[in-house]
Design a protein around this motif. Sequence first.
Motif, mmCIF file in Angstrom:
data_model
loop_
_atom_site.group_PDB
_atom_site.id
_atom_site.type_symbol
_atom_site.label_atom_id
_atom_site.label_comp_id
_atom_site.label_asym_id
_atom_site.label_seq_id
_atom_site.Cartn_x
_atom_site.Cartn_y
_atom_site.Cartn_z
ATOM 1 N N GLU A 69 -9.920 -94.793 -3.471
ATOM 2 C CA GLU A 69 -10.151 -95.314 -2.136
ATOM 3 C C GLU A 69 -11.059 -94.633 -1.561
ATOM 4 O OE1 GLU A 69 -5.435 -96.980 -1.518
ATOM 5 O OE2 GLU A 69 -6.299 -94.987 -0.601
ATOM 6 N N ARG A 70 -10.938 -93.106 -1.538
ATOM 7 C CA ARG A 70 -12.182 -92.627 -0.703
ATOM 8 C C ARG A 70 -12.916 -91.567 -1.517
ATOM 9 N NH1 ARG A 70 -7.469 -90.106 3.110
ATOM 10 N NH2 ARG A 70 -6.836 -92.115 4.286
ATOM 11 N N VAL A 71 -13.998 -91.692 -1.654
ATOM 12 C CA VAL A 71 -15.198 -90.998 -2.281
ATOM 13 C C VAL A 71 -16.087 -90.222 -1.786
ATOM 14 C CG1 VAL A 71 -16.920 -91.329 -4.297
ATOM 15 C CG2 VAL A 71 -15.063 -93.089 -4.209
ATOM 16 N N LEU A 72 -16.274 -88.965 -2.051
ATOM 17 C CA LEU A 72 -17.483 -87.980 -1.329
ATOM 18 C C LEU A 72 -18.381 -87.900 -2.305
ATOM 19 C CD1 LEU A 72 -18.753 -86.176 0.447
ATOM 20 C CD2 LEU A 72 -17.153 -84.451 -0.187
ATOM 21 N N ILE A 73 -19.772 -88.425 -1.906
ATOM 22 C CA ILE A 73 -20.781 -87.869 -2.899
ATOM 23 C C ILE A 73 -21.837 -86.763 -2.161
ATOM 24 C CG2 ILE A 73 -23.075 -88.943 -3.871
ATOM 25 C CD1 ILE A 73 -21.766 -91.748 -3.216
ATOM 26 N N ILE A 74 -21.840 -85.874 -2.942
ATOM 27 C CA ILE A 74 -22.454 -84.470 -2.553
ATOM 28 C C ILE A 74 -24.050 -84.745 -3.038
ATOM 29 C CG2 ILE A 74 -23.038 -81.923 -2.440
ATOM 30 C CD1 ILE A 74 -19.802 -81.931 -1.984
ATOM 31 N N GLY A 75 -25.214 -84.461 -2.317
ATOM 32 C CA GLY A 75 -26.515 -84.875 -2.880
ATOM 33 C C GLY A 75 -26.767 -86.405 -3.006
ATOM 34 N N GLY A 76 -27.314 -86.949 -4.049
ATOM 35 C CA GLY A 76 -27.367 -88.433 -4.371
ATOM 36 C C GLY A 76 -28.186 -89.146 -3.455
ATOM 37 N N GLY A 77 -29.244 -88.503 -2.709
ATOM 38 C CA GLY A 77 -30.077 -88.746 -1.552
ATOM 39 C C GLY A 77 -30.775 -90.272 -2.073
ATOM 40 N N ASP A 78 -31.068 -90.387 -3.171
ATOM 41 C CA ASP A 78 -31.943 -91.457 -3.684
ATOM 42 C C ASP A 78 -30.764 -93.005 -3.466
ATOM 43 O OD1 ASP A 78 -30.110 -91.688 -6.164
ATOM 44 O OD2 ASP A 78 -31.483 -90.022 -6.956
ATOM 45 N N CYS A 82 -11.814 -101.495 -4.985
ATOM 46 C CA CYS A 82 -10.696 -100.593 -4.432
ATOM 47 C C CYS A 82 -11.086 -99.518 -3.618
ATOM 48 C CB CYS A 82 -10.137 -100.130 -5.407
ATOM 49 S SG CYS A 82 -10.685 -99.215 -6.889
ATOM 50 N N VAL A 83 -12.502 -98.976 -3.660
ATOM 51 C CA VAL A 83 -12.958 -97.779 -2.983
ATOM 52 C C VAL A 83 -13.151 -98.574 -1.423
ATOM 53 C CG1 VAL A 83 -14.968 -96.457 -2.460
ATOM 54 C CG2 VAL A 83 -14.025 -96.829 -4.778
ATOM 55 N N THR A 84 -12.404 -97.823 -0.414
ATOM 56 C CA THR A 84 -12.800 -98.422 0.841
ATOM 57 C C THR A 84 -13.581 -97.381 1.804
ATOM 58 O OG1 THR A 84 -10.631 -97.242 1.480
ATOM 59 C CG2 THR A 84 -10.426 -99.571 0.821
ATOM 60 N N HIS A 85 -13.679 -96.012 1.449
ATOM 61 C CA HIS A 85 -14.516 -95.028 2.228
ATOM 62 C C HIS A 85 -15.295 -94.356 1.336
ATOM 63 C CE1 HIS A 85 -14.751 -92.399 5.766
ATOM 64 N NE2 HIS A 85 -15.166 -91.758 4.961
ATOM 65 N N VAL A 86 -16.787 -94.523 1.706
ATOM 66 C CA VAL A 86 -17.713 -93.373 1.048
ATOM 67 C C VAL A 86 -18.437 -92.518 2.031
ATOM 68 C CG1 VAL A 86 -19.463 -93.533 -0.663
ATOM 69 C CG2 VAL A 86 -17.863 -95.408 -0.663
ATOM 70 N N ASP A 87 -18.278 -91.401 1.857
ATOM 71 C CA ASP A 87 -19.074 -90.292 2.502
ATOM 72 C C ASP A 87 -20.472 -89.741 1.453
ATOM 73 O OD1 ASP A 87 -18.096 -90.214 5.104
ATOM 74 O OD2 ASP A 87 -16.453 -89.287 4.113
ATOM 75 N N LEU A 88 -21.422 -89.999 1.731
ATOM 76 C CA LEU A 88 -22.655 -89.460 0.988
ATOM 77 C C LEU A 88 -23.316 -88.206 1.979
ATOM 78 C CD1 LEU A 88 -25.521 -91.332 -0.684
ATOM 79 C CD2 LEU A 88 -26.001 -89.307 0.670
ATOM 80 N N CYS A 89 -23.420 -87.151 1.405
ATOM 81 C CA CYS A 89 -23.921 -85.998 2.479
ATOM 82 C C CYS A 89 -24.930 -85.285 1.528
ATOM 83 C CB CYS A 89 -22.642 -85.117 2.562
ATOM 84 S SG CYS A 89 -23.405 -83.633 3.336
ATOM 85 N N ASP A 90 -26.166 -85.633 1.657
ATOM 86 C CA ASP A 90 -27.710 -84.922 1.287
ATOM 87 C C ASP A 90 -28.042 -84.014 2.356
ATOM 88 O OD1 ASP A 90 -29.264 -85.906 -1.344
ATOM 89 O OD2 ASP A 90 -29.999 -84.482 0.106
ATOM 90 N N ILE A 91 -28.509 -82.784 1.692
ATOM 91 C CA ILE A 91 -29.020 -81.809 2.612
ATOM 92 C C ILE A 91 -30.479 -82.090 3.120
ATOM 93 C CG2 ILE A 91 -30.176 -80.281 0.963
ATOM 94 C CD1 ILE A 91 -28.489 -77.986 2.204
ATOM 95 N N ASP A 92 -31.233 -83.092 2.405
ATOM 96 C CA ASP A 92 -32.426 -83.408 2.595
ATOM 97 C C ASP A 92 -32.550 -84.662 3.080
ATOM 98 O OD1 ASP A 92 -35.139 -83.326 2.812
ATOM 99 O OD2 ASP A 92 -35.686 -82.216 1.024
ATOM 100 N N GLY A 93 -32.749 -85.040 4.426
ATOM 101 C CA GLY A 93 -32.989 -86.276 4.912
ATOM 102 C C GLY A 93 -34.400 -87.261 4.446
ATOM 103 N N ARG A 94 -35.134 -86.137 3.871
ATOM 104 C CA ARG A 94 -36.505 -86.951 3.403
ATOM 105 C C ARG A 94 -36.389 -87.584 2.222
ATOM 106 N NH1 ARG A 94 -39.714 -89.023 6.131
ATOM 107 N NH2 ARG A 94 -41.623 -88.799 4.566
#
Lengths: 285, 285
Positions: free
Chosen positions: A79-88, A100-112
């Motif tokens: 249901e809940r997925v965290l993506i670290i990096g993956g800015g593309d 079935c996935v209801t919540h996805v956080d994506l956290c990339d260090i580089d906004g550019r």
Amino acid sequence: MEEKKYVTEWANKNLGLTLKITNMVHEEQTPFQHIEIADTLEYGRLLILDGVFQTSVKDEWTYHEMISHVPLMLHPHPERVLIIGGGDGGVAREVCRHHCVTHVDLCDIDGRVIELSKEYFPSISKVLRNPPEKLHVHVGDGIAFARKVKDFYDVIIIDCSDPIGPGEGLFTRDFYKSAFAALRKDGLLVQQTESPIVQQSTVHDVFEAMNDVFPIVRMYYSHVPIYPACLHSFMLASKVYDPLTAEPRDGAPEPMKYYNRHIQKSCFVLPNFIKELLYKGQKSF
Amino acid sequence: MEEKKYVTEWANKNLGLTLKITNMVHEEQTPFQHIEIADTLEYGRLLILDGVFQTSVKDEWTYHEMISHVPLMLHPHPERVLIIGGGDGGVAREVCRHHCVTHVDLCDIDGRVIELSKEYFPSISKVLRNPPEKLHVHVGDGIAFARKVKDFYDVIIIDCSDPIGPGEGLFTRDFYKSAFAALRKDGLLVQQTESPIVQQSTVHDVFEAMNDVFPIVRMYYSHVPIYPACLHSFMLASKVYDPLTAEPRDGAPEPMKYYNRHIQKSCFVLPNFIKELLYKGQKSF
């Protein structure tokens, strides 16, 4: 901008992959890394970070499908997925296909990386350009982000660059302990872990570090033509579900260009030299 | 001899693999092809024919084990084997490890490849330097050699170079018909068929041509780091035994660096894009 006819990634000083380009589309230095975007003749538009080929329009699904669907089909109810990096946005695009996935956080260090992907890689970043309600994009340190969360995620996907540069801290026991704590009691994580041919030490060291933290650690692979030696490894660390024995759930998103139900099992079947690297620390290359 | 620091194979004009070398060991033009032997830092000593990387000391088993043991373990009682090409001796070395095999013919068109391999690649060519009684080495045209034989071989292994140059005739329906006739009633053959990423037309065309001649044709793969895009295909054409359903026999030679009993099945499990190439003719790259 300097006129270039070729781009070469040197996996090390002895081995290089060269692609002919028609155009260097963009180049900039961010606080975190050097970003280049080039149009190649063989694999289409290519993202390069600190000289390392990251993803291209023509081959991106060999990586994005395999890092996303293998863990998401192994978990019986993610249901809940965290993506670290993956800015593309490529992993987020694939993850969001699972109803079935209801919540996805994506956290990339580089906004550019996020902004440039939206501008120059529309097919990869389309989920960032028109984000569904369940997708939450954060710009910041993924390690700190994971450390603040306890018992929340079903799946964590670490779509990072190499273990030098901004991704370095993502290859440590301390980080795997934070990730373990951030996962629910039957959670699992996947990390891209370089080539088991050209970067044997990375593959071996991550396998050992994850084994100190998680009860089940398995390597699987995909073929990513723009990466050195192309045979690319992913390390799956799991609290409960073992991909060697657990059956994948039904209902994979369709269509796929790489992944299928048979691949879910066969990608964990390893040649002897990789088993010797993981289980005995013996290097062949 | 010209001093070189790097050798590059251009898979096509848009994609090159470059290896740093310490020494160009040998270079000559034979009536059939241009031979180069170089010492590379990444993969050890390397054989190059007409600019195409053929085999290296450090990665040769990724190819030689997989082209040899997959057909030989699928056939329940292989006795007679024909190797076409294979002048470096790597396939013959692996085939001769099977005790049930009692007769091996090796036919390479270029005797210089055989002689130079004996001199410069002792670990690969050792079976040529000290041939067992069952091994018979012939210098000549493999197509003509196969045409003269009827109902004799259990397994034919076509360890050829690319479909341009001396190997060209080995990729035709006429040749597959000769090979079919040279095989016993439950015989099978395997041919190396390039990369399903970089040479999609070759893979598709051989699959179609073999399907016109043999009732069962299946593609399998290995990872060969010195080949373009590294994902390398082999086409297995069979009169009776289907690798998707038949169990391999017991008693594989030991030890192996790549092949194992689980790989025998998993190497036939294909990503969607390869199935679409074979069965629908759709190219992805």
